[in-house]
Design an enzyme around this catalytic site. Structure first.
Site, mmCIF file in Angstrom:
data_model
loop_
_atom_site.group_PDB
_atom_site.id
_atom_site.type_symbol
_atom_site.label_atom_id
_atom_site.label_comp_id
_atom_site.label_asym_id
_atom_site.label_seq_id
_atom_site.Cartn_x
_atom_site.Cartn_y
_atom_site.Cartn_z
ATOM 1 N N GLU A 1 106.436 35.576 58.377
ATOM 2 C CA GLU A 1 107.809 35.413 57.887
ATOM 3 C C GLU A 1 108.296 36.601 57.044
ATOM 4 O OE1 GLU A 1 109.076 31.032 57.533
ATOM 5 O OE2 GLU A 1 107.351 31.268 56.186
ATOM 6 N N HIS B 1 110.899 22.866 54.911
ATOM 7 C CA HIS B 1 110.073 24.061 54.829
ATOM 8 C C HIS B 1 109.823 24.494 53.375
ATOM 9 C CE1 HIS B 1 109.478 28.420 56.571
ATOM 10 N NE2 HIS B 1 108.642 28.156 55.590
ATOM 11 N N HIS C 1 109.029 33.459 48.442
ATOM 12 C CA HIS C 1 109.199 32.362 49.409
ATOM 13 C C HIS C 1 108.095 31.344 49.175
ATOM 14 C CE1 HIS C 1 109.481 29.882 52.876
ATOM 15 N NE2 HIS C 1 108.362 30.349 53.423
HETATM 16 MN MN MN Z 1 107.190 29.519 54.997
#
Ligand code: MN
Length: 246
Positions: free
Chosen positions: A86, A175, A105
């Site tokens: 990602e 997520h 993140h």
């Molecule tokens: Mn992730």
């Protein structure tokens, strides 16, 4: 020939790498990152490059694991290391937001409900005043249909960055979330207090349907004050993480 995108060649570059390693350890120790999630920093002398760990658990990251990537997510320092799937989250936020110098993140579990229900994440605690700028929810399904939920390419990264807009934080349905800052410490601070605010807000919502949130002006004022106090938290968090890793 020197490769100017190799930050380890300068003292400042080494210091930045070391700070990024600290950020990995702090976020792991604070429960914002587990085996997954990542943190990056823009390379000051090359605004179209950023530093991030190779693909591994943040708590285990060391200076030798830090790689340099460009905004197309190519590894540019000659390393053969495997990057995070990602990395596009980071690249496209740096591309869209020249003011952002660091990105976190996270999959922190207290935040996930706010991407799943129709209750916006809002500041209930002054330490999360930055949430007054909004915490929009990115739903990857809207543009990309059925996926594995990961932000795997530039167009998905761009869509996430567009949802983030001018906010400090964006949630990701099913997520996690991203937080941003003008320094590593600020992005880490915001990630930690996004997680804390989510837990506090969920508790408040269980007690009553009427929750007194900070209004926008209060949140912005608190954010300005807190932004001057980040070193105080950063020093403490680094100490705690170092003690755990000793
Ligand atoms: Mn992730």
């Amino acid at each position: 020939m020197t490769n100017t995108t190799q930050p380890q060649t300068t003292l400042a570059g080494l210091k930045l790498k070391s700070e990024l390693v600290d950020a990995n350890h702090v976020l792991a120790h604070q429960g914002v990152l587990d085996a997954f999630g990542h943190v990056s920093v823009r390379q000051p002398e090359h605004a179209d490059h950023f530093l991030i760990s190779r693909s591994m658990a943040p708590e285990l990251v060391n200076v030798d694991d830090i790689i340099v990537m460009d905004l197309a997510c190519n590894v540019t320092d000659g390393s053969q290391a495997r990057p995070y799937l990602e990395s596009f989250i980071h690249a496209e936020i740096y591309r869209a937001r020249p003011d952002v110098q660091a990105v976190v993140h996270s999959h922190a579990r207290s935040v996930i409900p706010f991407g799943a229900v129709n209750v916006p994440l809002r500041p209930v605690c002054h330490m999360a005043g930055f949430l007054s700028k909004g915490a929009p929810v990115f739903d990857i399904r809207h543009r990309f249909g059925c996926t594995d939920m990961l932000v795997r390419n530039a167009s998905q990264g761009k869509a996430l960055a567009a949802t983030l807009g001018r906010a400090s934080v964006a949630l990701m349905r099913g997520h996690g979330f991203v937080s941003t800052g003008d320094s590593i410490a600020q992005a880490v601070f915001r990630a930690i207090y996004t997680e804390a605010n989510a837990a506090i807000q969920a508790s408040a919502c269980m007690l009553s349907k009427q929750v007194a949130y900070l209004d926008v002006e209060e949140g912005l004022a608190a954010d300005e004050t807190n932004s001057q106090q980040i070193d105080r938290a950063w020093s403490l968090w680094k100490r705690h993480a170092a003690e755990r890793l000793r």
